[in-house]
Write a protein that holds these residues in place. Structure first.
Motif, PDB file in Angstrom:
ATOM      1  N   TYR A   1     -11.351  -1.535   0.506  1.00 48.16           N
ATOM      2  CA  TYR A   1     -10.229  -0.990   1.702  1.00 48.16           C
ATOM      3  C   TYR A   1     -10.858  -1.056   2.812  1.00 48.16           C
ATOM      4  O   TYR A   1     -10.149  -1.445   3.650  1.00 48.16           O
ATOM      5  CB  TYR A   1      -9.771   0.470   1.187  1.00 48.16           C
ATOM      6  CG  TYR A   1      -8.827   0.412   0.103  1.00 48.16           C
ATOM      7  CD1 TYR A   1      -7.960  -0.395  -0.512  1.00 48.16           C
ATOM      8  CD2 TYR A   1      -8.952   1.707  -0.681  1.00 48.16           C
ATOM      9  CE1 TYR A   1      -7.224  -0.291  -1.605  1.00 48.16           C
ATOM     10  CE2 TYR A   1      -8.269   1.924  -1.915  1.00 48.16           C
ATOM     11  CZ  TYR A   1      -7.227   0.813  -2.433  1.00 48.16           C
ATOM     12  OH  TYR A   1      -6.637   1.016  -3.513  1.00 48.16           O
TER      13      TYR A   1
ATOM     14  N   THR B   1      -9.317  -3.882   6.193  1.00 49.97           N
ATOM     15  CA  THR B   1      -9.261  -3.181   7.380  1.00 49.97           C
ATOM     16  C   THR B   1      -8.704  -4.419   8.532  1.00 49.97           C
ATOM     17  O   THR B   1      -7.839  -4.176   9.136  1.00 49.97           O
ATOM     18  CB  THR B   1      -9.934  -2.220   8.012  1.00 49.97           C
ATOM     19  OG1 THR B   1     -10.073  -0.988   7.082  1.00 49.97           O
ATOM     20  CG2 THR B   1      -9.395  -1.317   9.256  1.00 49.97           C
TER      21      THR B   1
ATOM     22  N   VAL C   1      -5.499  -5.703   7.867  1.00 47.23           N
ATOM     23  CA  VAL C   1      -4.671  -4.777   8.263  1.00 47.23           C
ATOM     24  C   VAL C   1      -4.221  -4.695   9.608  1.00 47.23           C
ATOM     25  O   VAL C   1      -3.121  -4.675  10.110  1.00 47.23           O
ATOM     26  CB  VAL C   1      -4.917  -3.488   7.457  1.00 47.23           C
ATOM     27  CG1 VAL C   1      -3.842  -2.356   8.145  1.00 47.23           C
ATOM     28  CG2 VAL C   1      -4.827  -3.427   6.009  1.00 47.23           C
TER      29      VAL C   1
ATOM     30  N   GLN D   1       0.697   9.663   5.727  1.00 45.05           N
ATOM     31  CA  GLN D   1       0.348   8.447   5.197  1.00 45.05           C
ATOM     32  C   GLN D   1       1.197   8.143   3.957  1.00 45.05           C
ATOM     33  O   GLN D   1       1.550   7.115   3.660  1.00 45.05           O
ATOM     34  CB  GLN D   1      -1.182   8.363   4.860  1.00 45.05           C
ATOM     35  CG  GLN D   1      -1.719   6.960   4.456  1.00 45.05           C
ATOM     36  CD  GLN D   1      -1.510   5.780   5.202  1.00 45.05           C
ATOM     37  OE1 GLN D   1      -1.539   6.143   6.461  1.00 45.05           O
ATOM     38  NE2 GLN D   1      -1.010   4.673   4.706  1.00 45.05           N
TER      39      GLN D   1
ATOM     40  N   GLY E   1       2.770   5.403   6.174  1.00 50.08           N
ATOM     41  CA  GLY E   1       2.667   4.095   5.136  1.00 50.08           C
ATOM     42  C   GLY E   1       3.240   3.669   4.027  1.00 50.08           C
ATOM     43  O   GLY E   1       3.196   2.724   3.342  1.00 50.08           O
TER      44      GLY E   1
ATOM     45  N   CYS F   1      -0.208  -0.666   6.312  1.00 48.65           N
ATOM     46  CA  CYS F   1      -1.715  -0.909   5.576  1.00 48.65           C
ATOM     47  C   CYS F   1      -1.575  -0.955   4.030  1.00 48.65           C
ATOM     48  O   CYS F   1      -2.815  -1.361   3.399  1.00 48.65           O
ATOM     49  CB  CYS F   1      -2.368   0.207   5.926  1.00 48.65           C
ATOM     50  SG  CYS F   1      -2.295   1.836   5.178  1.00 48.65           S
TER      51      CYS F   1
ATOM     52  N   GLU G   1      -3.403   2.580  -0.657  1.00 46.58           N
ATOM     53  CA  GLU G   1      -4.995   2.985  -0.611  1.00 46.58           C
ATOM     54  C   GLU G   1      -5.128   3.957  -1.725  1.00 46.58           C
ATOM     55  O   GLU G   1      -4.914   4.960  -1.563  1.00 46.58           O
ATOM     56  CB  GLU G   1      -5.257   3.314   0.727  1.00 46.58           C
ATOM     57  CG  GLU G   1      -6.664   3.808   0.853  1.00 46.58           C
ATOM     58  CD  GLU G   1      -7.115   3.952   2.282  1.00 46.58           C
ATOM     59  OE1 GLU G   1      -8.408   3.823   2.580  1.00 46.58           O
ATOM     60  OE2 GLU G   1      -6.350   4.565   3.009  1.00 46.58           O
TER      61      GLU G   1
ATOM     62  N   LYS H   1      -8.756   2.612   5.338  1.00 45.61           N
ATOM     63  CA  LYS H   1      -7.908   1.940   5.957  1.00 45.61           C
ATOM     64  C   LYS H   1      -6.508   2.489   6.339  1.00 45.61           C
ATOM     65  O   LYS H   1      -6.071   2.287   7.798  1.00 45.61           O
ATOM     66  CB  LYS H   1      -7.484   0.508   5.505  1.00 45.61           C
ATOM     67  CG  LYS H   1      -6.643   0.733   4.158  1.00 45.61           C
ATOM     68  CD  LYS H   1      -6.195  -0.722   3.618  1.00 45.61           C
ATOM     69  CE  LYS H   1      -5.285  -0.355   2.439  1.00 45.61           C
ATOM     70  NZ  LYS H   1      -4.918  -1.331   1.580  1.00 45.61           N
ATOM     71  N   GLY H   2      -6.262   3.311   5.675  1.00 46.29           N
ATOM     72  CA  GLY H   2      -5.098   4.331   6.071  1.00 46.29           C
ATOM     73  C   GLY H   2      -5.366   4.970   7.398  1.00 46.29           C
ATOM     74  O   GLY H   2      -4.390   5.133   8.427  1.00 46.29           O
TER      75      GLY H   2
ATOM     76  N   ALA I   1      -5.687   2.502  10.273  1.00 47.40           N
ATOM     77  CA  ALA I   1      -4.473   1.867  10.713  1.00 47.40           C
ATOM     78  C   ALA I   1      -3.468   2.625  11.364  1.00 47.40           C
ATOM     79  O   ALA I   1      -2.605   2.472  11.880  1.00 47.40           O
ATOM     80  CB  ALA I   1      -3.791   1.327   9.310  1.00 47.40           C
TER      81      ALA I   1
ATOM     82  N   THR J   1      -1.928   2.227  14.865  1.00 48.05           N
ATOM     83  CA  THR J   1      -0.503   1.891  14.976  1.00 48.05           C
ATOM     84  C   THR J   1      -0.289   2.862  16.168  1.00 48.05           C
ATOM     85  O   THR J   1       0.631   2.727  17.001  1.00 48.05           O
ATOM     86  CB  THR J   1       0.142   2.227  13.778  1.00 48.05           C
ATOM     87  OG1 THR J   1      -0.389   1.339  12.775  1.00 48.05           O
ATOM     88  CG2 THR J   1       1.640   2.170  13.822  1.00 48.05           C
TER      89      THR J   1
END
Length: 169
Positions: free
Chosen positions: A10, A14, A17, A97, A123, A141, A144, A151-152, A155, A159
Motif C-alpha cells: 500500500y 501511494t 494514488v 475512511q 474512501g 485511494c 486498504e 495510503k488512506g 490520500a 485530498t
C-alpha cells in the motif's frame, strides 16, 4: 481482526494514488464545490477518529493558510461536547475512511441540526456516511485491508489539502 492486505504494498501504491487524485480532482471536487459556491464558510471543522483524525491534523494548518479562516481538527466527542458557539456559517467535514465511524456520523448529524454545511469525506462508496452529508468528498485511494492505514492516511490529507487549494481559487 484478520487483515489480508500488505501495508508495504500500500505504501508503494501511494504515488499512483496521488496521481489519480490529481488527475480526477475536478470530478472529485464537483459536488463539494456546488455545496459551498454560494456560501463561503467562516471556519472549518475537520472531524475524525484514528487515522482520519491524524489526516485532519496534518491538513488543518495548510487549509488555514490557504483559506485565511480558522480550521480545526477535532474528534467527534470533542466537537459535540465543546463546540457551543454559533455554527451556522461553519463547514463541517466528517472524515471516515471506511465510511462507518459511528462517532463521526453522529457528529455530522449534530452539525446539520445546527445549520452547518456538511461534507462527508470517505474512501468508500455506498457506505453509511454518504447518507449523512450534504455532499461527499471521496478519497480515491482504493481498498486498504491492513491494520495500519498508510495510503488512506496520506490520500485523505492530500485530498483535503487539494480541496482547500480548490476552495481558495
Amino acid at each position: 481482526m484478520i487483515y489480508y492486505g500488505d501495508a508495504g504494498q500500500y505504501v508503494k501504491e501511494t504515488p499512483s494514488v496521488f496521481r489519480k487524485i490529481l488527475f480526477e480532482k475536478n470530478h472529485i471536487f464537483l459536488p463539494c464545490t456546488e455545496l459551498i459556491k454560494d456560501k463561503r464558510p467562516s471556519n472549518i471543522y475537520l472531524v475524525g477518529s484514528g487515522s482520519s483524525y491524524y489526516s485532519a491534523q496534518l491538513a488543518a494548518p495548510f487549509l488555514k493558510k490557504f483559506l485565511g479562516i480558522p480550521v480545526v481538527a477535532v474528534s467527534p466527542i470533542n466537537f459535540m461536547e465543546e463546540m457551543e458557539q454559533d455554527l451556522k456559517q461553519a463547514l463541517v467535514c466528517g472524515i471516515s475512511q471506511q465510511g462507518t465511524s459511528t462517532g463521526v456520523i453522529r457528529a455530522i448529524d449534530y452539525a446539520k441540526k445546527r445549520g452547518c454545511q456538511v461534507l462527508a469525506c470517505t474512501g468508500e462508496y455506498n457506505t453509511e456516511i454518504v447518507h449523512h452529508g450534504d455532499a461527499v468528498l471521496y478519497v480515491e485511494c482504493g481498498i486498504e485491508d491492513a491494520g495500519a492505514t498508510t495510503k488512506g492516511y496520506t490520500a485523505t490529507a492530500f485530498t483535503l489539502i487539494l480541496f482547500g487549494m480548490h476552495m481558495a481559487k
